[in-house]
Design a protein around this motif. Structure first.
Motif, PDB file in Angstrom:
ATOM      1  N   PHE A   8      29.894  27.250  -6.828  1.00 54.12           N
ATOM      2  CA  PHE A   8      28.950  26.019  -7.399  1.00 54.12           C
ATOM      3  C   PHE A   8      28.852  25.864  -8.980  1.00 54.12           C
ATOM      4  CE2 PHE A   8      27.547  27.010  -3.073  1.00 54.12           C
ATOM      5  CZ  PHE A   8      27.894  25.589  -2.471  1.00 54.12           C
TER       6      PHE A   8
ATOM      7  N   ARG B   4      33.000  26.859 -10.433  1.00 58.68           N
ATOM      8  CA  ARG B   4      33.848  25.480  -9.883  1.00 58.68           C
ATOM      9  C   ARG B   4      35.068  26.168  -9.901  1.00 58.68           C
ATOM     10  NH1 ARG B   4      30.703  21.732  -8.115  1.00 58.68           N
ATOM     11  NH2 ARG B   4      32.109  19.984  -8.354  1.00 58.68           N
TER      12      ARG B   4
ATOM     13  N   PHE C 118      34.969  20.845  -5.262  1.00 59.72           N
ATOM     14  CA  PHE C 118      34.470  21.941  -5.942  1.00 59.72           C
ATOM     15  C   PHE C 118      35.427  22.382  -7.177  1.00 59.72           C
ATOM     16  CE2 PHE C 118      31.871  22.714  -2.334  1.00 59.72           C
ATOM     17  CZ  PHE C 118      30.617  22.677  -2.811  1.00 59.72           C
TER      18      PHE C 118
END
Length: 275
Positions: free
Chosen positions: A80, A83, A218
């Motif tokens: 998160f 990435r 992501f």
């Protein structure tokens, strides 16, 4: 994640050695008396009030509950915040596989715990070999080294990893939860499982990451593009000296990028990456 030559043969042999050690330790008198003597020497020669609390704390940090939290936070940060989904997936697998591989060995060996009267935190059952706490620490240390193995920090990470494994292993003997061979078996079992994983990763998992739609959200495509750039020599180092979304020092990057470029068989020709 490095590609290791003869990963299947070596992982099976290492696991077989670990199981043989566990069976001899658990069901013969060749090792058991010496294991118990060393445990008692550690406990009678080093135990003090404040050190008891420290060793119990160290043991709790590698417990199943703490391990799940550590793994979730670590892989979540890679996914998160950084990435870098390839690194997140690889890190999760290294820790989870290396850690949980001990359950297979525990079921096969079925070794009883050390005598409870000497334990600061009594645990019961025939599941002493190998130590899950130590195996978790081994898996975390290896995963961290994989992340930094192409950076200038790799030596520091390796040394810290070895020290962490030794500390947790000592804490498990100190509090009376495991024998010395249990902690040694953890290194062998977790090592064999991670070695096996490196082969599966390059042969089957890595080429199929792009089939997971969630990872594209992501930055998987951007990460793979950065890997291609790194492979071609057009790099942009990350600010922290390790590989980021646009960095050059990917622990999985060159393998991942070349794999995508060369096709399903490309990884087998990158054997130098595991050396």
């Amino acid at each position: 994640m490095p590609y290791v030559r003869h990963w299947l043969r070596n992982s099976v042999l290492l696991f077989a050695v670990a199981i043989a050690l566990g069976l001899v330790a658990a069901h013969t008198q060749l090792i058991q008396p010496h294991d118990l003597d060393l445990d008692r020497t550690i406990q009678t020669g080093t135990r003090t009030g404040w050190l008891n609390d420290v060793m119990l704390g160290v043991s709790y940090l590698a417990s199943p509950v703490a391990g799940v939290v550590i793994l979730a936070v670590w892989t979540g940060w890679l996914l998160f915040v950084r990435r870098t989904p390839t690194r997140a997936v690889a890190t999760f697998l290294v820790v989870a596989v290396g850690w949980n591989s001990t359950q297979i060995a525990k079921a096969i060996v079925a070794r009883n715990r050390p005598p409870r009267q000497f334990s600061l935190d009594p645990e019961i059952g025939s599941n002493s070999f190998p130590s899950g706490h130590t195996a978790f620490t081994v898996a975390v240390a290896v995963a961290a080294y994989f992340l930094f193995r192409d950076s200038r920090h790799r030596t520091k990470v390796a040394v810290c990893g070895v020290l962490a494994v030794c500390l947790v292993a000592f804490s498990r003997m100190y509090i009376g939860a495991h024998y010395p061979t249990d902690t040694l078996g953890s290194v062998l079992v977790a090592g064999s499982a991670i070695l096996f994983l490196t082969g599966i990763w390059h042969a089957w998992l890595l080429p199929r990451l792009h089939r997971v739609p969630l990872l594209d959200r992501f930055g998987l495509e951007r990460e793979q593009a950065a890997l291609e750039a790194a492979r071609g020599g057009h790099t942009e180092p990350g600010a922290n000296g390790t590989y980021g979304a646009h960095g050059a020092h990917s622990p999985y990057g060159q393998q991942g990028g070349r794999r995508r470029a060369a096709g399903p068989q490309g990884g087998r020709h990158r054997r130098h990456a595991g050396r």
